[in-house]
Design a protein around this motif. Sequence first.
Motif, short mmCIF file in Angstrom:
data_model
loop_
_atom_site.label_atom_id
_atom_site.label_comp_id
_atom_site.label_asym_id
_atom_site.label_seq_id
_atom_site.Cartn_x
_atom_site.Cartn_y
_atom_site.Cartn_z
N ASP A 265 0.80 -1.23 0.15
CA ASP A 265 -0.08 -0.05 -0.02
C ASP A 265 0.78 1.25 0.15
OD1 ASP A 265 0.79 0.30 2.58
OD2 ASP A 265 -0.89 -0.19 3.67
N LYS A 266 0.40 2.41 0.05
CA LYS A 266 0.95 3.76 0.23
C LYS A 266 1.88 3.61 1.34
CE LYS A 266 -2.47 6.34 2.66
NZ LYS A 266 -3.25 7.52 2.57
N HIS A 267 2.06 2.95 2.38
CA HIS A 267 2.94 2.97 3.33
C HIS A 267 4.11 1.67 3.19
CE1 HIS A 267 0.29 6.04 5.34
NE2 HIS A 267 -0.67 4.96 5.59
N ASN A 268 3.89 1.02 2.27
CA ASN A 268 4.81 -0.02 1.71
C ASN A 268 4.38 -1.03 2.65
OD1 ASN A 268 6.59 -0.99 -0.05
ND2 ASN A 268 8.16 -0.90 1.38
N HIS A 269 3.25 -1.27 3.33
CA HIS A 269 2.74 -2.57 4.07
C HIS A 269 2.08 -3.30 3.19
CE1 HIS A 269 2.74 -0.42 8.35
NE2 HIS A 269 3.72 -0.01 7.71
N TYR A 270 1.93 -4.67 3.50
CA TYR A 270 1.37 -5.65 2.63
C TYR A 270 -0.03 -6.12 3.60
CZ TYR A 270 5.42 -6.07 -0.05
OH TYR A 270 6.75 -5.75 -0.81
#
Length: 225
Positions: free
Chosen positions: A94-99
């Motif tokens: 996502d935009k926070h680089n989380h999956y």
Amino acid sequence: MSMDDLLTAKQQEVLHAYLHEDFMTMILTGAVRSGKTFIDNLLFLYELKRVKRQADLEGEKHPQYILAGASSGSIYNNIIASISNDFGIELNPDKHNHYHLFGVDITPVYTKSISGLAGARGFTAYGAYVNEASLANERVFSEILSRCSKAGSHVIVDTNPDAPTHWLKTDYIDNKDPENKTLVFTFTMDENTFLDPNYIKQKKAQTPTGMFYDREILGLWVSGD
């Protein structure tokens, strides 16, 4: 299709321990191309399902799980792309680089340098998967363990061997305190029965004797001569 068609004997041993043993940390160490990462990626999927069940019971809407590796590139190559290839599961950041998978927020932590410490602080995790742990900064690794304070949390670790004086070996792998609740499995290349036998022969022939052979083929923590 039987389990023998899917997992090596050593991988089945690890899966059985994961399902039935009481542990907090599980460390898979050993040779290159020995099947450590494949079984850890499978356990990662098991972990996310476990976390979601626990979070639902606790009323936690956004459970967090740590996915740690030396860099974003190593996490992608060793875990994200491999899970897509092996299990057909696509993970997109996502935009926070989380999956996100199975209702769990997968939080990346980069372990190669002390700068990764910031990404591991300030939240409580239901568990962690640490890839290539011998490359990790010791303080970052310790902080990841500290974050996993939920009841029943697991930390799944894989690593290739390094020097026997390495902190991961002395402080964690060799720690026999029963309260440490750490399971350790050592893999050799020959135990990966899905490898092409010709590849194994060639790899053995190409690997210099001594430290390199002992680490890469036999999975031993040894120093250079």
